[in-house]
Design a protein around this motif. Structure first.
Motif, PDB file in Angstrom:
ATOM      1  N   GLY A  25       0.801  -1.222   0.000  1.00  0.00           N
ATOM      2  CA  GLY A  25       0.000   0.000   0.000  1.00  0.00           C
ATOM      3  C   GLY A  25       0.831   1.267   0.000  1.00  0.00           C
ATOM      4  N   LYS A  26       2.168   1.089   0.143  1.00  0.00           N
ATOM      5  CA  LYS A  26       3.107   2.215   0.233  1.00  0.00           C
ATOM      6  C   LYS A  26       2.680   3.184   1.330  1.00  0.00           C
ATOM      7  CE  LYS A  26       4.987   1.319  -4.102  1.00  0.00           C
ATOM      8  NZ  LYS A  26       5.840   1.696  -5.141  1.00  0.00           N
ATOM      9  N   ILE A  27       2.522   2.603   2.529  1.00  0.00           N
ATOM     10  CA  ILE A  27       2.024   3.337   3.696  1.00  0.00           C
ATOM     11  C   ILE A  27       3.041   3.256   4.833  1.00  0.00           C
ATOM     12  CG2 ILE A  27       0.163   3.536   5.384  1.00  0.00           C
ATOM     13  CD1 ILE A  27      -1.539   1.789   3.431  1.00  0.00           C
ATOM     14  N   PHE A  44       1.261   8.346   3.218  1.00  0.00           N
ATOM     15  CA  PHE A  44       1.187   7.588   1.980  1.00  0.00           C
ATOM     16  C   PHE A  44       2.221   8.117   0.990  1.00  0.00           C
ATOM     17  CE2 PHE A  44      -2.828   7.338   4.107  1.00  0.00           C
ATOM     18  CZ  PHE A  44      -3.256   6.043   3.909  1.00  0.00           C
ATOM     19  N   ASP A  45       2.996   7.214   0.391  1.00  0.00           N
ATOM     20  CA  ASP A  45       3.914   7.620  -0.668  1.00  0.00           C
ATOM     21  C   ASP A  45       3.105   8.175  -1.835  1.00  0.00           C
ATOM     22  OD1 ASP A  45       6.016   6.754   0.873  1.00  0.00           O
ATOM     23  OD2 ASP A  45       6.523   5.037  -0.393  1.00  0.00           O
ATOM     24  N   SER A  48       1.240   5.639  -3.863  1.00  0.00           N
ATOM     25  CA  SER A  48       0.412   4.679  -3.129  1.00  0.00           C
ATOM     26  C   SER A  48      -0.850   4.353  -3.932  1.00  0.00           C
ATOM     27  CB  SER A  48      -0.003   5.259  -1.770  1.00  0.00           C
ATOM     28  OG  SER A  48      -0.988   4.432  -1.162  1.00  0.00           O
ATOM     29  N   ARG A  55      -6.363   8.270   1.908  1.00  0.00           N
ATOM     30  CA  ARG A  55      -5.154   9.092   1.982  1.00  0.00           C
ATOM     31  C   ARG A  55      -5.432  10.488   2.532  1.00  0.00           C
ATOM     32  NH1 ARG A  55      -3.408   9.781  -3.379  1.00  0.00           N
ATOM     33  NH2 ARG A  55      -5.220   8.702  -4.183  1.00  0.00           N
TER      34      ARG A  55
END
Length: 109
Positions: A25-27, A44-45, A48, A55
């Protein structure tokens, strides 16, 4: 359905002392159970895949005994996934806000 409060998750763009990173999730996240008020911070990236609602809007999270029962008839925002062993998580949309359901299965040793 019995909902037991778990935590509130608050998205941020600020840097924190992150406890972990959920790669799919790129979290970046803090552990809510280390916070006296059960607050989980989330960053969040830029890439994400998580929905904008997650987000940008804080979520409230509840423990549920059965994920399938909890999701019955709900507007699913993020399908069930497992961020760790014995843990299943899903997000629904409720009145324009994300709500998290967490199902924890006891670990057998």
């Amino acid at each position: 359905m019995d909902y037991k409060f778990s935590h509130i998750g608050i998205p941020t763009t600020e840097e924190k002392n992150w406890d972990g990173f959920y790669e799919p999730g790129k979290i970046h996240y803090t552990e809510f159970d280390k916070d006296q008020y059960n607050i989980e911070w989330l960053k969040f990236d830029a890439d994400s895949p998580m929905p904008e609602l997650m987000r940008t809007i804080p979520h409230v999270a509840y423990f549920v005994d059965n994920m399938e029962d909890a999701l019955q008839g709900k507007d699913i925002l993020v399908d069930t996934f497992s961020p760790g062993e014995g843990v299943r998580v899903a997000f629904i949309e409720h009145n324009g806000a994300p709500v998290e359901f967490m199902e924890i299965k006891p670990q057998h040793t």
